[in-house]
Design an enzyme around this catalytic site. Structure first.
Site, short mmCIF file in Angstrom:
data_model
loop_
_atom_site.label_atom_id
_atom_site.label_comp_id
_atom_site.label_asym_id
_atom_site.label_seq_id
_atom_site.Cartn_x
_atom_site.Cartn_y
_atom_site.Cartn_z
N SER A 96 -2.40 1.19 20.33
CA SER A 96 -2.60 1.37 18.41
C SER A 96 -1.65 2.53 18.24
CB SER A 96 -3.88 1.41 18.05
OG SER A 96 -4.07 0.90 15.97
N HIS A 110 2.19 -0.14 10.92
CA HIS A 110 0.87 -0.14 11.61
C HIS A 110 0.98 -1.50 13.07
CE1 HIS A 110 -3.33 -2.20 12.93
NE2 HIS A 110 -3.20 -1.42 13.32
#
Length: 304
Positions: A96, A110
């Site tokens: 992530s 992101h």
């Protein structure tokens, strides 16, 4: 464990670790500063490595995390969506990242790709893949949004032409601040609980998405990183970052899963921007560049 006797979870684990290293190395070349590598262990099982850059030349804060956690009892964030996995031993692994550039003309980005499996003796394992990426501009440029979405589409089209429109829709619906009635950014792709293909093909799709991240984002970063800006643009960037914080703390399932499963708080919250502002009932000036973000970009729109 080898679901469907095709690809071992060891291969997923190795891919995710290599992807983290590849992305960190590429970002270090762009920024000129080195990431901190902070490895950690989880008492209940597993661990990970958080790579963080703060106060960089390009990135005000950039976090690229890898985690591989295991347990015997699923947290509520997982069992609500998957009651069939309750009572099983489980493992979750993923990469992530959130990149918060200093220049407000570079969008925040992101990405997350993950794998989850739960097994029980004498029963077939339950597994699924998830992930995607989304772009959050402060000052919008159509060519940037088009490039990002076109790259996302290319990563998926080899598997099924229906995946991009499906995953784009899911991204638009997921990264939406219900209490604000506005999207977090211009979206991208998002998929979860994905196991409709074989394990091998599902894993290949995840790799295609993960491998496309640098291609999707770096050209935008290079195009905007030398754009002049003033404190006015920085002020608006800090205000819009507040929306990012609100989403991550109120809605994001990954954040909730990490906190509920006794994950490492510093790693879970390294996606937070370093400087954020809130204002009471603020509205942009009509026809300003700030207003254009709302009227032209934070809307339901097809980019490719």
């Amino acid at each position: 464990m080898t679901p469907n006797n095709t690809v071992s979870t060891d291969a997923v684990l190795q891919y995710l670790q290599n992807l983290q290293s590849k992305i960190v190395e590429a970002l270090e070349l762009v920024d000129g500063k080195t990431f901190l590598h902070d490895s950690w262990n989880r008492p209940e099982g597993g661990g990970g490595t958080s790579c963080l850059l703060e106060g960089g030349n390009v990135f005000e804060r950039a976090g690229v995390g890898f985690s591989h956690v295991l347990g015997s009892k699923l947290p509520p964030a997982a069992t609500i969506a998957h009651p069939e996995a309750a009572g099983r031993a489980w493992e979750a692994m993923g990469v992530s990242l959130v990149l918060h550039p200093r220049n407000p003309y570079i969008p925040t980005v992101h990405m997350n790709i993950r794998f989850f499996s739960a097994e029980k003796e004498n029963e077939a394992p339950i597994w699924w893949f998830g992930g995607g990426m989304d772009l959050t501009p402060y000052y919008g440029f159509e060519e940037d949004c088009t490039h990002f979405h076109r790259t996302n589409k290319s990563a998926l089209d080899a598997f099924d032409l229906s995946y991009y429109p499906q995953f784009k829709k899911q991204c638009d619906e997921y990264f939406y601040l219900k209490h604000r009635k506005e999207p977090r950014g211009i979206g991208g792709i998002f998929f979860d609980d994905f196991n409709v293909l074989s394990f091998e093909q599902s894993f290949a799709l995840q790799r295609s998405v993960g491998d496309s991240f640098l291609q999707a984002y770096l050209p935008i970063l290079q195009r905007r990183k030398d754009t002049p800006y003033s404190e006015n643009e920085r002020d608006f960037q800090a205000y819009r970052r507040g929306r990012y914080v609100e989403f991550n703390l109120v809605f994001d399932r990954g954040t909730l899963f990490g906190l509920q499963s006794n994950g490492r708080t510093e790693s879970i919250l390294m996606s937070m921007p370093p400087i954020v502002k809130w204002r009471y009932d603020w509205k942009p000036e009509k026809d300003s560049p700030e207003a254009k973000l709302y009227t032209d970009f934070l809307i339901d729109r097809e980019w490719v």
